[in-house]
Enzyme design. Structure first.
Site, short mmCIF file in Angstrom:
data_model
loop_
_atom_site.label_atom_id
_atom_site.label_comp_id
_atom_site.label_asym_id
_atom_site.label_seq_id
_atom_site.Cartn_x
_atom_site.Cartn_y
_atom_site.Cartn_z
N HIS A 125 5.90 -0.40 0.31
CA HIS A 125 4.82 -0.74 -0.61
C HIS A 125 3.57 -1.03 0.21
O HIS A 125 3.61 -1.11 1.44
CB HIS A 125 5.20 -1.94 -1.48
CG HIS A 125 5.99 -1.57 -2.70
ND1 HIS A 125 5.49 -0.74 -3.69
CD2 HIS A 125 7.25 -1.90 -3.10
CE1 HIS A 125 6.40 -0.58 -4.64
NE2 HIS A 125 7.47 -1.28 -4.30
N ASP A 155 -2.81 0.88 -1.48
CA ASP A 155 -2.63 1.71 -2.67
C ASP A 155 -3.92 2.39 -3.13
O ASP A 155 -3.94 3.59 -3.41
CB ASP A 155 -2.10 0.87 -3.83
CG ASP A 155 -0.60 0.61 -3.74
OD1 ASP A 155 0.07 1.26 -2.92
OD2 ASP A 155 -0.10 -0.25 -4.48
#
Length: 376
Positions: A125, A155
Site C-alpha cells: 500500500h 497513491d
C-alpha cells in the site's frame, strides 16, 4: 464532454485508489472514460474518484466478456489497469494482444512496485511504496517516528496523477506518430520523483538526512504550524527575509534580537518555543485578522468541513457539489477550453447496453451476452 481531451476514449478496468484517480482526471478534462466493472461492484455517487464515467459490467471469467473487453479496447485511445503484473496477460488482454489489435493504443499500467523488480509481485500500500522510495523517512517531527501523509504521495501524487500525465504525454505521441505504447507507472518511482527538490537539497549539502530538522520539514520556527488559544491551528511559511521581517512586525517581535539569526539552525528550537507561547495567546480568528492575505505567508489550517466555506475557495469555486456531496472541482483551469461540470458516478453497469451498441454490437448479440452472464 468538453475540455482539452474531448474526443479521447479511455477504457478503465475497475480498481481502487490511483487508477480511479487517473480516470477521474482524464474524465474531468474531457475524455470519455468507460469503466469495466466486475459483477457485484459498486460506485458511490458521492465519490469524486468515480465521477463522470460510463459503466459496463463484464464477468471476465466468461470468454465472451473478455472478447467484449478486447473489442472495447480496439475502439479506444487508451486503457488504464491496476492489477498485479501478469494478470492482464492471463486474461488475454495484455499489451501484446491489445496493441496488435490497436497499434495507437496507450496502455497505462498502475502498480505500487512496477512491472518488474524484486518486489513486483508483492502486495503493498501507499505507506510501503513511499517507505521504499525514501519519502516517508522525510515526513515527521525530529526524534519521532515517520508520519504517513495519508495516502496523498504514493497513491495520488506519485501514482494516479503521474499516470494521468503519462497517459496525456503518450496520447500526444500517438497522435503525432500513430504509435501506441505501454506506460509502467510505479508508485515507488512516482513518489521518488515528487521528492526531486529534496534530493537536490541533499546533494547540495543543504539538507540533513533526518526528519524534522530541516527548513521545510518543521525544523525551522518560521515554517511550521502553531496552536492557537481556541485549539485551532495556523500555518506560517515566512522563509524569505522580507516575509520573515513582516512576521516579526505583525507579531511584535521586530525588536527582539533573538529572532535576528533566522537561518541559524541552532536557534530554531528556542525560537520555536517562543512562537509557540506567543501564538497560544490569541484565537485563530484573531491571528487571521492580523496576518491573513498579507506577505507573512500565512493561512489558517482549515478542516475539511471549513475549507469549502473559506472566501478564497468560494471565489475560485475550488469545491462544488456533485451527487449531493462536496467534492474538489477539476483542476487545473484553461484559458481556451472549459471542462464540463462533473457528473455523479453512475450505478454499476447502467451503461452496458449503450457502450456495447456504440462499438457495433446489435441488440441480439447484447441479449446473448446478457443471457450467458458475460454482461451484467
Amino acid at each position: 464532454m468538453t475540455g482539452p481531451l474531448q474526443g479521447i476514449r479511455i477504457i478503465e478496468f475497475a480498481g481502487i485508489g490511483p487508477g480511479p484517480f487517473c480516470g477521474m482526471m482524464l474524465a474531468d478534462h474531457g475524455a470519455e472514460v468507460i469503466r469495466i466493472d466486475r459483477p457485484g461492484g459498486f460506485m458511490d455517487p458521492r465519490d469524486p474518484l468515480s465521477r463522470s464515467r460510463a459503466s459496463i459490467v463484464l464477468d471476465m471469467k466468461n470468454p465472451d466478456a473478455v472478447q467484449a473487453a478486447r473489442d472495447l479496447c480496439k475502439s479506444a485511445d487508451g486503457i488504464i489497469e491496476g492489477f498485479r503484473p501478469g494478470v492482464m496477460e492471463r486474461l488475454g488482454l495484455g499489451p501484446e494482444v491489445l496493441l496488435a489489435d490497436n497499434p495507437k493504443l496507450v496502455y497505462g499500467r498502475m502498480t505500487g512496485w512496477g512491472q518488474f523488480g524484486p518486489y513486483s509481485q508483492a502486495a503493498g500500500h501507499d505507506i510501503n511504496y513511499i517507505a521504499l522510495s525514501g519519502v516517508l523517512h522525510t515526513v515527521g517531527r525530529a526524534g519521532e517516528k515517520p508520519v504517513p501523509p495519508v495516502n496523498y504521495v504514493g497513491d495520488f501524487g506519485g501514482g494516479g496523477m503521474m499516470l494521468a500525465f503519462g497517459m496525456a504525454s503518450a496520447l500526444v505521441h500517438a497522435a503525432k506518430t500513430g504509435e501506441g505504447q505501454v506506460i509502467d507507472c510505479a508508485m515507488t518511482d512516482g513518489s521518488a520523483l515528487l521528492a526531486g527538490m529534496t534530493w537536490g537539497f541533499l546533494a547540495a549539502g543543504r539538507l540533513k538526512d533526518e526528519p524534522g530538522v530541516n527548513l521545510l520539514d518543521t525544523g525551522a520556527h518560521f515554517y511550521d504550524t502553531y496552536t492557537c488559544s481556541d485549539g485551532k491551528f495556523i500555518s506560517i511559511g515566512s522563509i524569505e527575509p522580507q516575509f520573515y521581517a513582516l512576521l516579526r512586525e505583525k507579531t511584535g517581535l521586530d525588536q527582539d534580537p533573538s529572532f535576528d539569526p533566522q537561518m541559524d539552525p541552532s536557534q530554531w528550537g528556542p525560537l520555536k518555543d517562543k512562537l509557540t507561547a506567543l501564538f497560544a495567546t490569541k484565537t485563530r480568528d484573531e491571528w487571521c485578522a492580523l496576518m491573513e492575505m498579507t506577505d507573512v505567508c500565512f493561512a489558517p489550517v482549515l478542516s475539511l468541513a471549513e475549507a469549502p466555506q473559506h472566501p478564497h475557495n468560494v471565489a475560485r469555486e475550488t469545491f462544488l457539489t456533485v451527487g449531493g456531496a462536496t467534492q474538489p472541482a477539476p483542476a487545473p483551469r484553461y484559458s481556451a477550453t472549459s471542462n464540463d461540470a462533473p457528473r455523479p458516478a453512475p450505478a454499476v453497469g447502467t451503461d452496458s447496453n449503450a457502450v456495447l451498441a456504440a462499438i457495433g454490437y446489435d441488440a441480439s448479440r447484447i441479449a446473448i451476452l446478457r443471457e450467458s452472464g458475460a454482461v451484467r
